[in-house]
Design a protein around this motif. Structure first.
Motif, short mmCIF file in Angstrom:
data_model
loop_
_atom_site.label_atom_id
_atom_site.label_comp_id
_atom_site.label_asym_id
_atom_site.label_seq_id
_atom_site.Cartn_x
_atom_site.Cartn_y
_atom_site.Cartn_z
N SER A 50 0.86 -1.18 0.00
CA SER A 50 0.00 0.00 0.00
C SER A 50 0.89 1.23 0.00
O SER A 50 1.81 1.34 0.83
N THR A 51 0.63 2.11 -0.93
CA THR A 51 1.39 3.37 -0.98
C THR A 51 0.59 4.52 -0.37
O THR A 51 1.03 5.67 -0.43
N ASP A 52 -0.59 4.22 0.19
CA ASP A 52 -1.36 5.27 0.86
C ASP A 52 -0.60 5.71 2.11
O ASP A 52 -0.08 4.89 2.86
N VAL A 53 -0.56 7.01 2.33
CA VAL A 53 0.17 7.57 3.47
C VAL A 53 -0.83 8.11 4.48
O VAL A 53 -1.66 8.97 4.15
N ARG A 54 -0.78 7.59 5.68
CA ARG A 54 -1.65 8.03 6.76
C ARG A 54 -0.81 8.28 8.00
O ARG A 54 0.27 7.74 8.16
N HIS A 55 -1.34 9.09 8.89
CA HIS A 55 -0.71 9.33 10.20
C HIS A 55 0.75 9.76 10.05
O HIS A 55 1.66 9.14 10.58
N VAL A 56 0.95 10.83 9.30
CA VAL A 56 2.29 11.38 9.12
C VAL A 56 2.73 12.06 10.42
O VAL A 56 2.07 13.00 10.90
N ALA A 57 3.81 11.57 11.00
CA ALA A 57 4.34 12.18 12.22
C ALA A 57 4.83 13.59 11.91
O ALA A 57 5.75 13.78 11.11
N THR A 58 4.23 14.60 12.58
CA THR A 58 4.46 15.99 12.21
C THR A 58 4.87 16.81 13.43
O THR A 58 4.29 16.65 14.52
N ALA A 59 5.85 17.65 13.24
CA ALA A 59 6.26 18.61 14.28
C ALA A 59 5.90 20.02 13.81
O ALA A 59 5.90 20.31 12.60
N ILE A 60 5.58 20.90 14.76
CA ILE A 60 5.17 22.27 14.44
C ILE A 60 6.10 23.24 15.15
O ILE A 60 6.31 23.15 16.36
N VAL A 61 6.67 24.14 14.37
CA VAL A 61 7.46 25.26 14.92
C VAL A 61 6.70 26.53 14.58
O VAL A 61 6.71 26.99 13.44
N GLU A 67 -12.79 4.31 -6.88
CA GLU A 67 -13.36 5.62 -6.59
C GLU A 67 -12.56 6.41 -5.55
O GLU A 67 -12.42 7.63 -5.66
N ASN A 68 -12.04 5.72 -4.54
CA ASN A 68 -11.29 6.39 -3.49
C ASN A 68 -9.79 6.35 -3.72
O ASN A 68 -9.01 6.75 -2.84
N LEU A 69 -9.38 5.87 -4.88
CA LEU A 69 -7.96 5.80 -5.26
C LEU A 69 -7.14 5.06 -4.19
O LEU A 69 -6.05 5.49 -3.82
N GLU A 70 -7.67 3.94 -3.72
CA GLU A 70 -6.96 3.15 -2.72
C GLU A 70 -5.91 2.29 -3.42
O GLU A 70 -6.23 1.51 -4.32
N SER A 71 -4.68 2.43 -2.99
CA SER A 71 -3.60 1.69 -3.64
C SER A 71 -3.74 0.19 -3.43
O SER A 71 -3.30 -0.60 -4.26
N ARG A 72 -4.37 -0.23 -2.32
CA ARG A 72 -4.52 -1.66 -2.05
C ARG A 72 -5.37 -2.33 -3.13
O ARG A 72 -5.10 -3.45 -3.54
N LEU A 73 -6.41 -1.64 -3.60
CA LEU A 73 -7.25 -2.22 -4.66
C LEU A 73 -6.46 -2.38 -5.96
O LEU A 73 -6.76 -3.26 -6.76
N PHE A 74 -5.46 -1.53 -6.16
CA PHE A 74 -4.63 -1.62 -7.35
C PHE A 74 -3.62 -2.75 -7.25
O PHE A 74 -3.35 -3.46 -8.22
N TYR A 75 -3.05 -2.94 -6.07
CA TYR A 75 -1.96 -3.89 -5.91
C TYR A 75 -2.41 -5.33 -5.68
O TYR A 75 -1.74 -6.26 -6.12
N ILE A 76 -3.51 -5.54 -4.97
CA ILE A 76 -3.86 -6.91 -4.59
C ILE A 76 -4.13 -7.82 -5.79
O ILE A 76 -3.71 -8.98 -5.78
N PRO A 77 -4.82 -7.38 -6.86
CA PRO A 77 -4.92 -8.26 -8.03
C PRO A 77 -3.56 -8.66 -8.58
O PRO A 77 -3.39 -9.78 -9.07
N GLY A 78 -2.58 -7.77 -8.49
CA GLY A 78 -1.23 -8.13 -8.91
C GLY A 78 -0.57 -9.10 -7.96
O GLY A 78 0.25 -9.94 -8.38
N VAL A 79 -0.91 -9.02 -6.67
CA VAL A 79 -0.36 -9.96 -5.70
C VAL A 79 -0.79 -11.39 -6.03
O VAL A 79 -0.02 -12.34 -5.86
N ILE A 80 -2.02 -11.55 -6.51
CA ILE A 80 -2.49 -12.88 -6.93
C ILE A 80 -1.59 -13.44 -8.02
O ILE A 80 -1.17 -14.60 -7.97
#
Length: 376
Positions: free
Chosen positions: A42-53, A175-188
């Motif tokens: 999965s190339t979806d990026v979630r929960h990016v650890a972020t610092a604020i200055v 529809e939601n551009l989820e990378s998992r839906l793109f990759y899993i058929p290739g995993v098969i």
């Protein structure tokens, strides 16, 4: 002829099923690998650890930071008073992104000046960094547009706002551009390639190593019959693996299968013709099982990289693109994604199916020709 092949089939099935470890490799391992790959690819990026200055510490800077925090993509893990700790956090991998607001950010906005703030991203993973930057651009663009509209309302009034053009986008098939839906058929495709090629590549070599090749030499069986007897049992297991991993993809990872499953199975049969024939060809040119295993890995890695499973084929050099036409996995990746995501049928996929049939037949004939009833 059929009786000789029948005896070969019985022998191969008994040899494969009498060992509990072999049964686990054939039936359980593909499911476990599907679960592992399904979560990993999965190339979806979630929960990016972020610092604020926030050197401005104003209403505007806090509002922008809050938009990042509430977007669902960024998790604020540190709020720093100055820049002294930035390098340490980035070096240790504690943060992937830093929002840096300079003094006067809010003052410039109120004065109607073009202003900005800095986003520092860990670029060691270029793909993740690009996705993070795209998230930042969308959030900032939306905030800037709202501030611009508010200023127009104050200047022109609510009834005199200028018209604007809005772009409405819609993604088909995913529809939601989820990378998992793109990759899993290739995993098969990947799992079937690894399991069937690996097992069949050691089929003939194993006969030599355990000393049963002499019995084959003494029998009236022909090379084509011997190859078919070696291939068909693994073809059965290959079909079972396709069904098992497809069930996991649909019911566990919720990948939609919009096309006809029978077309998927028929295409899988053509794909298995290729993977089994390649495995047997490797087996005929190897002297030991170790040689067969190493040769198989040397084939699998380029096959995966040149299949379009991970990297788009159109981004490759033209010479490499031509080479991908000799890769069976290239065609089955297109078929698998077309059936799962697009719901297309034989009228669209027949060129890929024809290519698999032609390639598989050529490799199988080459394997039969290569095989000789001799120990030399």
């Amino acid at each position: 002829m059929f009786r000789r092949i029948q005896h070969m089939l019985i022998k191969e099935f008994i040899e494969a099923l009498r060992d509990p470890r072999m049964k686990a490799i054939l039936l359980v391992t593909p499911i476990l690998q599907m679960l592992i790959f399904g979560y990993a690819v999965s190339t979806d990026v979630r929960h990016v650890a972020t610092a604020i200055v926030d050197l401005d510490n104003s209403t505007a800077s806090r509002e922008v930071a809050a938009r990042f925090e509430h977007s669902g993509y960024f998790d604020v893990v540190a709020r720093l008073a100055d820049e002294s700790q930035l390098r340490t956090l980035l070096d240790h991998g504690s943060t992937q992104a830093v929002l840096h607001f300079h003094k006067g950010f809010d003052t410039d906005l109120r004065a109607g000046k073009t202003t900005g703030f800095q986003v520092i991203v860990d670029g060691t993973d270029s793909n993740t960094a690009s996705i993070i930057l795209s998230y930042c651009q969308r959030i900032v663009q939306a905030y800037s547009q709202e501030r611009f509209q508010e200023r127009l309302v104050r200047v022109l009034g609510a009834h005199d706002k200028p018209a604007r053009v809005e772009l409405e986008t819609r993604a088909w098939f995913n529809e939601n551009l989820e990378s998992r839906l793109f990759y899993i058929p290739g995993v098969i495709c990947l799992l079937v390639l690894v399991v069937t090629t690996m097992l069949t590549s050691m089929a003939v070599v194993r006969e030599r190593e355990i000393g049963t090749m002499e019995q084959v030499l003494a029998s009236p069986i022909k090379p084509g019959e011997f190859i078919l007897g070696k291939t068909l049992p693994f073809a059965v297991f290959g079909f079972l693996d396709v069904i098992l991993v497809s069930v996991v993809a649909v019911f566990w990872f919720e990948v939609p299968i919009r096309g006809n499953p029978l077309i998927l199975l028929a295409s899988a049969g053509l794909y298995l013709l290729n993977t089994l024939a390649i495995g047997l060809f490797i087996s005929t040119v190897s002297r030991t099982q170790q040689q067969a295993m190493v040769t198989t890995f040397l084939f699998i890695f380029p096959a995966v990289l040149l299949s379009g499973f991970v990297f788009p084929i159109l981004n490759m050099p033209l010479e490499v693109q031509w080479a991908t036409y000799l890769n069976p996995m290239r065609y089955f990746v297109i078929i698998s994604r077309g059936i799962f995501l697009k719901g297309v049928g034989f009228d669209i996929l027949w060129p890929q199916m024809a290519a698999l049939l032609a390639l598989g037949s050529a490799i199988l004939l080459l394997t039969i020709h290569r095989f000789k009833k001799t120990l030399a």
